[in-house]
Design an enzyme around this catalytic site. Structure first.
Site, PDB file in Angstrom:
ATOM      1  N   LYS A 110     -32.851  53.663  36.163  1.00 31.81           N
ATOM      2  CA  LYS A 110     -31.912  53.288  36.234  1.00 31.81           C
ATOM      3  C   LYS A 110     -31.038  54.064  37.311  1.00 31.81           C
ATOM      4  CE  LYS A 110     -32.303  51.596  30.974  1.00 31.81           C
ATOM      5  NZ  LYS A 110     -33.325  52.008  30.051  1.00 31.81           N
TER       6      LYS A 110
ATOM      7  N   SER B 148     -29.036  53.374  23.724  1.00 31.24           N
ATOM      8  CA  SER B 148     -28.179  52.185  24.913  1.00 31.24           C
ATOM      9  C   SER B 148     -27.613  51.374  24.955  1.00 31.24           C
ATOM     10  CB  SER B 148     -30.246  51.674  25.132  1.00 31.24           C
ATOM     11  OG  SER B 148     -31.063  50.749  24.635  1.00 31.24           O
TER      12      SER B 148
ATOM     13  N   HIS C   7     -31.257  56.911  29.705  1.00 28.02           N
ATOM     14  CA  HIS C   7     -30.174  57.510  29.905  1.00 28.02           C
ATOM     15  C   HIS C   7     -29.042  58.432  30.187  1.00 28.02           C
ATOM     16  CE1 HIS C   7     -29.666  52.096  29.190  1.00 28.02           C
ATOM     17  NE2 HIS C   7     -30.196  52.849  27.963  1.00 28.02           N
TER      18      HIS C   7
HETATM   19  C1  LIG Z   1     -34.538  51.227  29.806  1.00 21.74           C
HETATM   20  C2  LIG Z   1     -34.826  51.971  28.608  1.00 21.74           C
HETATM   21  C3  LIG Z   1     -36.316  52.445  28.565  1.00 21.74           C
HETATM   22  C4  LIG Z   1     -36.912  51.732  29.852  1.00 21.74           C
HETATM   23  O1  LIG Z   1     -37.642  52.029  30.890  1.00 21.74           O
HETATM   24  P1  LIG Z   1     -37.880  50.668  31.818  1.00 21.74           P
HETATM   25  O2  LIG Z   1     -38.159  51.684  33.655  1.00 21.74           O
HETATM   26  O3  LIG Z   1     -36.887  50.086  32.270  1.00 21.74           O
HETATM   27  O4  LIG Z   1     -38.723  50.380  31.499  1.00 21.74           O
HETATM   28  C5  LIG Z   1     -37.122  52.906  27.490  1.00 21.74           C
HETATM   29  N1  LIG Z   1     -36.302  53.522  26.894  1.00 21.74           N
HETATM   30  C6  LIG Z   1     -34.932  53.291  27.016  1.00 21.74           C
HETATM   31  C7  LIG Z   1     -33.349  54.059  25.727  1.00 21.74           C
HETATM   32  C8  LIG Z   1     -33.762  53.040  27.835  1.00 21.74           C
HETATM   33  O5  LIG Z   1     -32.353  52.657  27.576  1.00 21.74           O
END
Ligand SMILES: *Cc1c(COP(=O)(O)O)cnc(C)c1O
Length: 396
Positions: free
Chosen positions: A244, A185, A213
């Site tokens: 996302k 990320s 991602h």
């Molecule tokens: C954003 C993210 C999460 C968390 O997801 P949410 O739905 O925002 O809680 C988990 N793992 C990774 C790699 C992320 O980037």
């Protein structure tokens, strides 16, 4: 009232201030991303994870509105009590089809999915091997599990193999779980997933991959990195999110039906939480529909990202090991990263500074993320701002 018990908080905040690590909420008026309103000005947003621009699509809004009208805004209880609806099951079926997996199970967020899955798979006496740059939710899942956790250097297959080999040699009796993000990320690079899967197969290790991602961003139809590489492994559990690229909210695991059944019975993050509400489920279904109808947006996102990344490199910026729509620009110093972000904002570009502990000490950066809805002109506008600010601050 005696304020003494709270004193430690002020001290802690003062320390953060001194180290340029203090965090503050900023208000971003929701609107037609990728342009957003910040402090009354229209700013180009390079900090959103709404990678495909789905969150403001009329199809998602309409689906959520209809579902709210029909089923209300809250689900009332957990899935195992009275919160389970036909909609939840339909979405899980659709997810399994999308991921080409036997089954899928919803979680309320990616954070909750990682914590709930990892802590259900392993416990005391077991071993977790985790990439150094894994997401915080994976780290928290590892801690909560009470398994022993060994961190391997970022994307270092040889180091992972050594750990697996020495574990086998020592006659380790417990389970072994390997866990990795597929797209990291803060660096935008890719896990060496094909090699990791080979190792897991050889050493009979469980594998959890976090495609937060990658979902909607990589692979055929946005199915993620494992799909892109054509990987199949029975003991692989894939985590994806709706929060996302898919522009909605919530998360899921995709994997064998046995895993789904097990998690329904064991995972505290599934059992002891209220089911996702109908409007969220409906929006997620609409997002999968659009993704299926417009698979070309996945490739378009990666093409825009490649153009932006190469242009930054030509200007002399260090984009680290990024290979995706997440493009970091290394600054190293936290104070300088903050200054760069604030000057970019003055120039009309919203790109946040990411500092320790989110990234390792000495690697403060500006993190940019592309959206399929960015135009080429948007990116040229951003590159122009980066060039001016970068030169002024001596970054390039
Ligand atoms: C954003 C993210 C999460 C968390 O997801 P949410 O739905 O925002 O809680 C988990 N793992 C990774 C790699 C992320 O980037």
């Amino acid at each position: 009232m005696n304020a003494q018990p709270l004193q430690f908080m002020q001290q802690h905040l003062n320390t953060l201030h001194d180290r340029h690590l203090y965090r503050q909420l900023r208000t971003v008026a929701a609107g037609a991303e990728p342009w957003v309103e910040v402090d009354g000005r229209s700013i180009l947003n390079l900090s959103s994870n709404n990678y495909l621009g789905f969150s403001t699509r009329p199809e998602l809004k309409a689906a959520a509105a209809v579902a709210a009208e029909v089923a209300g805004c809250g689900s009332g209880s957990s899935r195992l009590i009275a919160g389970n609806s036909e909609r939840h099951l339909v979405l899980e079926r659709r997810l399994a089809d999308f991921k080409h997996s036997e089954s899928a199970l919803l979680f309320n967020s990616g954070y909750s999915a990682n914590v709930g899955i990892i802590s259900s798979l392993v416990g005391a006496g077991d071993l977790i091997l985790s990439d150094q740059l894994n997401h915080a939710s994976i780290i928290d899942g590892c801690r909560l599990s009470r398994a022993q956790c060994k961190i391997f250097p970022h994307c270092d297959v040889a180091a992972l193999e050594e750990l697996l080999a020495s574990t086998a040699q020592l006659g380790h009796q417990g389970k072994v779980l390997v866990v990795t993000d597929t797209v990291f990320s803060m660096d935008g690079d890719l896990a060496p997933l094909a090699e990791i899967v080979c190792l897991c197969k050889h050493y009979n290790a469980l594998l959890v991959i976090d495609e937060a991602h990658a979902t909607g961003c990589l692979g055929p139809g946005g199915r993620g990195l494992a799909a892109q590489l054509g990987i199949e492994y029975e003991a692989m559990i894939s985590v994806g999110t709706f929060s996302k690229a898919l522009g909605s909210f919530g998360a899921f695991m995709a994997g064998p039906n046995l895993v789904r059944e097990y998690l329904i019975n064991v995972s505290r993050n599934f059992i002891f939480t209220t089911a996702l509400p109908a409007p969220v489920i409906a929006a997620s279904l609409a997002a999968l529909d659009i993704l299926q109808q417009e698979p070309q947006s996945v490739e378009h996102l990666q093409q825009l990202a490649a153009f932006f990344r190469q242009s930054l490199q030509q200007l002399g910026f260090n984009t680290l090991t990024s290979q995706t729509h997440i493009v970091p620009i290394l600054i190293t110093d936290s104070a300088l990263a903050l200054q760069m972000a604030s000057e970019l904002l003055v120039q009309g570009v919203f790109a946040v500074a990411i500092r320790p502990p989110t990234v390792p000490a000495g690697s403060a950066r500006i993190r940019t993320s592309l959206m399929a809805t960015h135009s080429r002109d948007d990116l040229l506008y951003a590159l122009d701002a980066f060039e001016r600010v970068g030169r002024r601050l001596g970054v390039i």
